[in-house]
Scaffold this motif. Structure first.
Motif, PDB file in Angstrom:
ATOM      1  N   GLU A   4      73.172  28.961  21.705  1.00 38.60           N
ATOM      2  CA  GLU A   4      72.657  28.177  20.561  1.00 38.60           C
ATOM      3  C   GLU A   4      72.698  26.701  20.919  1.00 38.60           C
ATOM      4  O   GLU A   4      73.658  26.243  21.540  1.00 38.60           O
ATOM      5  N   ARG A   5      71.700  25.966  20.478  1.00 38.05           N
ATOM      6  CA  ARG A   5      71.691  24.513  20.726  1.00 38.05           C
ATOM      7  C   ARG A   5      72.791  23.819  19.944  1.00 38.05           C
ATOM      8  O   ARG A   5      73.448  22.910  20.411  1.00 38.05           O
ATOM      9  N   ASN A   6      72.930  24.292  18.714  1.00 39.97           N
ATOM     10  CA  ASN A   6      73.876  23.657  17.799  1.00 39.97           C
ATOM     11  C   ASN A   6      75.268  24.297  17.984  1.00 39.97           C
ATOM     12  O   ASN A   6      75.408  25.517  17.929  1.00 39.97           O
ATOM     13  N   ALA A   7      76.286  23.445  18.215  1.00 44.14           N
ATOM     14  CA  ALA A   7      77.631  23.950  18.530  1.00 44.14           C
ATOM     15  C   ALA A   7      78.196  24.809  17.398  1.00 44.14           C
ATOM     16  O   ALA A   7      78.813  25.851  17.639  1.00 44.14           O
ATOM     17  N   LYS A   8      77.963  24.380  16.156  1.00 43.28           N
ATOM     18  CA  LYS A   8      78.517  25.134  15.032  1.00 43.28           C
ATOM     19  C   LYS A   8      77.833  26.498  14.894  1.00 43.28           C
ATOM     20  O   LYS A   8      78.502  27.514  14.661  1.00 43.28           O
ATOM     21  N   GLU A   9      76.521  26.495  15.066  1.00 46.68           N
ATOM     22  CA  GLU A   9      75.800  27.781  14.999  1.00 46.68           C
ATOM     23  C   GLU A   9      76.243  28.686  16.143  1.00 46.68           C
ATOM     24  O   GLU A   9      76.377  29.898  15.990  1.00 46.68           O
TER      25      GLU A   9
END
Ligand SMILES: Cc1cc2nc3c(=O)[nH]c(=O)nc-3n(C[C@H](O)[C@H](O)[C@H](O)COP(=O)(O)O)c2cc1C
Length: 174
Positions: free
Chosen positions: A142-147
């Motif tokens: 995932e690009r987004n760390a939280k996702e």
């Protein structure tokens, strides 16, 4: 000031099975106590450790979702056992089996956290390393760390469900 980025060396720091690595933190995870074994393995001078966030020894191979589980558990006043690979100041690493507990006051308020760690055996490290690699792959896809973290978390929960076990049962079956 931002800390310089540490590059993992792939070299394991030796420590003895009889040794206990101990640290205590405040509510935010800032280190307020570290024993001599912690100091020796982390290779930081004492002045750099006390007051610093515990993530100072985070190894990039550690899945974020394991720390989510850790924090969710201890903030809910429960204890947790977890395998963790930590990184020393020079990029060397060491695997531990950690027991992390909340510290409660008389009114049952959480006032800090405590972690005791021992050396796991090689077979346990091999097993957990395979799982952590797959979790980390899911997270970094995932690009987004939280996702990414949530993707790793869902994967972990899915694997536990497939096995029909709770996290604790799984950890002690390794
Ligand atoms: C008592 C206690 C002990 C901890 N021990 C470790 C540890 O040994 N290694 C580690 O990487 N994180 C440890 N953590 C978790 C860190 O606080 C942090 O969540 C983690 O390193 C991920 O950091 P990041 O979210 O900034 O990437 C500990 C937290 C607590 C409360």
């Amino acid at each position: 000031m931002a800390r310089p980025k540490i590059v993992p060396t792939g070299i394991e720091c030796p420590f003895d099975e009889s040794e206990l690595i101990v640290s205590k933190t405040d509510l935010k995870g800032n280190i307020i106590y570290a024993n001599d074994v912690f100091m020796r393995l982390s290779k930081y001078p004492p002045g750099d450790v006390i007051g610093a966030p515990h993530s100072m020894i985070r190894h990039p191979d550690m899945p974020r979702c394991i720390f989510k589980l850790l924090w969710d558990t201890i903030q809910a006043k429960q204890e947790i056992f977890a395998y963790v690979v930590n990184m020393a100041r020079d990029g060397d690493h060491y695997w531990v089996f950690a027991h992390v507990t909340p510290t409660l006051d008389r009114q049952n308020n959480v006032i800090g956290f405590h972690s005791n760690r021992r050396k796991p055996d090689r077979g346990q490290v091999d097993t957990i390393q395979k799982l952590y690699r797959s979790l980390r792959e899911a997270e970094t896809s995932e690009r987004n760390a939280k996702e990414g973290m949530m993707r790793g978390y869902d994967m972990l929960m899915g694997q536990l469900k497939d096995r029909g076990v709770e996290y604790d049962e799984f950890i002690f079956s390794i």
